[in-house]
Scaffold this motif. Structure first.
Motif, PDB file in Angstrom:
ATOM      1  N   ILE A 275      42.124  20.784  15.956  1.00  0.00           N
ATOM      2  CA  ILE A 275      41.095  21.467  15.167  1.00  0.00           C
ATOM      3  C   ILE A 275      40.290  22.399  16.073  1.00  0.00           C
ATOM      4  O   ILE A 275      40.008  23.553  15.725  1.00  0.00           O
ATOM      5  N   LYS A 276      39.952  21.900  17.263  1.00  0.00           N
ATOM      6  CA  LYS A 276      39.193  22.705  18.230  1.00  0.00           C
ATOM      7  C   LYS A 276      40.059  23.799  18.839  1.00  0.00           C
ATOM      8  O   LYS A 276      39.632  24.963  18.941  1.00  0.00           O
ATOM      9  N   GLU A 277      41.294  23.457  19.241  1.00  0.00           N
ATOM     10  CA  GLU A 277      42.166  24.430  19.902  1.00  0.00           C
ATOM     11  C   GLU A 277      42.481  25.616  18.991  1.00  0.00           C
ATOM     12  O   GLU A 277      42.456  26.770  19.427  1.00  0.00           O
TER      13      GLU A 277
ATOM     14  N   LEU B 107      47.471  21.624  10.922  1.00  0.00           N
ATOM     15  CA  LEU B 107      48.411  20.621  10.417  1.00  0.00           C
ATOM     16  C   LEU B 107      49.747  20.711  11.149  1.00  0.00           C
ATOM     17  O   LEU B 107      50.337  19.685  11.511  1.00  0.00           O
ATOM     18  N   PHE B 108      50.224  21.942  11.371  1.00  0.00           N
ATOM     19  CA  PHE B 108      51.516  22.126  12.028  1.00  0.00           C
ATOM     20  C   PHE B 108      51.491  21.584  13.454  1.00  0.00           C
ATOM     21  O   PHE B 108      52.384  20.825  13.851  1.00  0.00           O
TER      22      PHE B 108
ATOM     23  N   LEU C 164      53.476  16.948   7.726  1.00  0.00           N
ATOM     24  CA  LEU C 164      52.435  17.877   8.173  1.00  0.00           C
ATOM     25  C   LEU C 164      53.029  19.238   8.536  1.00  0.00           C
ATOM     26  O   LEU C 164      52.423  20.283   8.273  1.00  0.00           O
ATOM     27  N   LEU C 165      54.223  19.225   9.128  1.00  0.00           N
ATOM     28  CA  LEU C 165      54.905  20.480   9.463  1.00  0.00           C
ATOM     29  C   LEU C 165      55.208  21.286   8.206  1.00  0.00           C
ATOM     30  O   LEU C 165      54.998  22.505   8.179  1.00  0.00           O
ATOM     31  N   ILE C 166      55.695  20.620   7.173  1.00  0.00           N
ATOM     32  CA  ILE C 166      56.057  21.316   5.932  1.00  0.00           C
ATOM     33  C   ILE C 166      54.834  21.949   5.290  1.00  0.00           C
ATOM     34  O   ILE C 166      54.835  23.143   4.948  1.00  0.00           O
ATOM     35  N   ILE C 167      53.775  21.167   5.130  1.00  0.00           N
ATOM     36  CA  ILE C 167      52.551  21.693   4.503  1.00  0.00           C
ATOM     37  C   ILE C 167      51.907  22.749   5.398  1.00  0.00           C
ATOM     38  O   ILE C 167      51.479  23.811   4.937  1.00  0.00           O
ATOM     39  N   GLY C 168      51.851  22.458   6.707  1.00  0.00           N
ATOM     40  CA  GLY C 168      51.213  23.378   7.641  1.00  0.00           C
ATOM     41  C   GLY C 168      51.918  24.717   7.714  1.00  0.00           C
ATOM     42  O   GLY C 168      51.275  25.776   7.713  1.00  0.00           O
ATOM     43  N   MET C 169      53.246  24.705   7.765  1.00  0.00           N
ATOM     44  CA  MET C 169      53.986  25.965   7.825  1.00  0.00           C
ATOM     45  C   MET C 169      53.796  26.777   6.551  1.00  0.00           C
ATOM     46  O   MET C 169      53.672  28.000   6.595  1.00  0.00           O
TER      47      MET C 169
END
Length: 512
Positions: A258-260, A303-304, A47-52
């Motif tokens: 998602i909310k934050e 995602l990150f 998730l970190l890889i895709i999110g970043m």
């Protein structure tokens, strides 16, 4: 866009993979982790890889553009009252929505959450105004730093010792991945209309000054709100024994982020809409591009943060606890340094900073040298933090000498390096520090029965401090190299023929 995304994805893979491999190596050797913790860490890494990748792609075409346009408009208007009002409210609203600030408020005993959130937000708002006015009036950044940090240490003398690490940590957590690109772009926009000798260095420094405001705000709170006797319970890691349970854990917690992130992004979108309607009036095609960029930014940060908080936090806490309570407790300092060296590359805002430094300096300051300096700085800071946890050394013995060295260096390095260095401190202490390094320190602190407030807190502050020294050390190195080459060339100096772009840049700065 697909080509750009693949390039960003490759960059994020290169950044996240080293820390992932280090943790997995520890798992298969000296610190075996529970099945659920390992699986959550692996999914968190993905998730970190895709999110970043999505986040950095989105900020390039949306948040940076919005911030630069608003900054350019403020500088062009020249209206002090407008700059003060807009700067204050932008800093206030964006900080209130920063997810990391909510975490800090919940972890600070003796002070109501709303009180600390509003106080820190007021500090950022006030110092964003100071930063914008400094850019407009071309006030030397080092002078402001010396005055402000002098005030910080003066106030700290009257604050309970348990509160000091929390105050310094607040300066790091409030300059998160959402606020950093926007605030940096404001500075670039403010300085972009000028072509004088200090325009480049004045493009930086906003993040650094916005990091001082929260420290002063929390120190003032420490004077009026005495921390209570609140104790932290041990971090309990829920055992998960199946892959389906791991997925369920992610799906149940992701709505929080998602909310934050939506709340954090909302003020920036609101400012963009107002400026688009009344001032910018961009063509429809450009607006559509920005909207797509904002969507990428939103999805990427969701995602990150999900990967960092759900996947990395339990792993960090477990490693810290097991390392310091097991037979290999002496490894906590060198392993902490190795983890710190690689983990800073996974901070999303670091990528934004490197791109902006290369762009503003026209390649004279390379992203590679920036990354190496940051990695060395964070490695030292994590090593010192683990030493604090192991021995109970007061943060005073590290923070005071560190800032004295950093402030002294401002007199000897090119001004642009001072601005970049102090910005780097806020950028390096992002979500990866809060979700992995701080839990690592807290887990270790629990293992030795230490005081989490005084011994584990302060890790973010250490990560924010050491880049001030290493980046300025890089500036000192460039300065010495420039003088050496100029001496070799003697009177036959011809910039366009004899010297590299880096040497030309620093020689021009010295001559001016």
């Amino acid at each position: 866009m697909n080509k750009n995304f693949l390039m960003k994805l490759k960059e994020s893979l290169t950044s996240v993979l080293p820390i992932t491999l280090i943790v997995l190596l520890l798992n298969f050797t000296i610190v075996p982790m529970p099945f659920g913790t390992v699986m959550m860490f692996i999914i968190g890494s993905l998730l970190l890889i895709i999110g970043m990748g999505l986040f950095t792609l989105g900020t390039d075409v949306s948040m940076m553009f919005i911030g630069e346009r608003i900054g350019s408009y403020l500088a062009k208007s020249g209206k002090i009252k407008l700059i003060v009002i807009l700067g204050f409210f932008m800093g206030l609203i964006i900080t209130i929505a920063e997810p990391d600030l909510q975490v800090l408020a919940k972890q600070t005993p003796g002070v109501p959450d709303l009180v600390i959130i509003l106080s820190v937000a007021l500090g950022v708002g006030l110092f964003l105004v100071i930063a914008l006015l400094r850019t407009l009036f071309q006030i030397k950044l080092s002078v402001i730093f010396i005055v402000m940090y002098g005030l910080v240490f003066l106030l700290a003398a009257f604050v309970p010792s348990d509160f000091i690490p929390v105050a310094f940590d607040s300066g790091g957590v409030t300059t998160g991945p959402m606020t950093v690109p926007f605030i940096m772009a404001l500075g670039i926009g403010m300085a972009s209309l000028r072509s004088d000798k200090t325009s480049q260095e004045d493009s930086f420094g906003l993040v650094a000054l916005c990091s001082v405001g929260p420290i002063l705000a929390v120190l003032l709170l420490g004077i009026f709100f005495k921390p209570g006797a609140t104790e932290y319970g041990e971090n309990v890691i829920t055992e998960i024994n199946s892959f389906s349970a791991v997925l369920k854990a992610f799906l149940s917690d992701m709505p929080i982020y998602i909310k934050e992130v939506a709340l954090a992004l909302l003020p920036i979108i609101a400012f963009f809409i107002i400026f688009q309607i009344f001032k910018m009036k961009l063509p429809r095609k450009q607006v559509l591009k920005i909207v797509i960029g904002l969507i990428y930014t939103y999805l990427g940060l969701v995602l990150f943060l999900s990967g960092a908080n759900i996947g990395f936090m339990p792993a960090g806490s477990y490693l810290g606890s097991e390392l310091l309570s097991g037979p290999y407790r002496w490894l906590i300092i060198p392993l902490g340094m190795v983890i710190g060296f690689f983990i800073v590359a996974a901070e999303p805002a670091v990528h934004v900073l490197k791109e902006q430094v290369e762009d503003i300096s026209e390649g004279n300051i390379s992203g590679r040298s920036m990354q190496l300096s940051l990695s060395i700085g964070v490695a030292v800071s994590v090593g010192l933090s683990m030493l604090r946890v192991s021995t109970g050394i007061s943060i005073w013995y590290l923070i005071i000498p560190g800032y004295l060295i950093a402030l002294t260096l401002t007199f000897f390095v090119p001004n642009i390096f001072t601005a970049i260095a102090f910005d780097s401190g806020g950028v390096a202490s992002g979500p990866m520090t809060a979700t992995f390094l701080l839990p690592l320190a807290m887990g270790a602190c629990e293992a030795v029965g230490g005081n989490i407030l005084s011994d584990a807190f302060g890790t973010v502050a250490m990560v924010a401090m050491t880049p001030l020294i290493t980046i300025q050390g890089l500036g000192l190195l460039y300065k010495f190299r420039t003088r050496r080459n100029l001496k070799l060339e003697n009177d036959t100096y011809k910039p366009e023929q004899l010297l590299s772009d880096e040497i030309i840049y620093f020689d021009m700065e010295e001559r001016s």
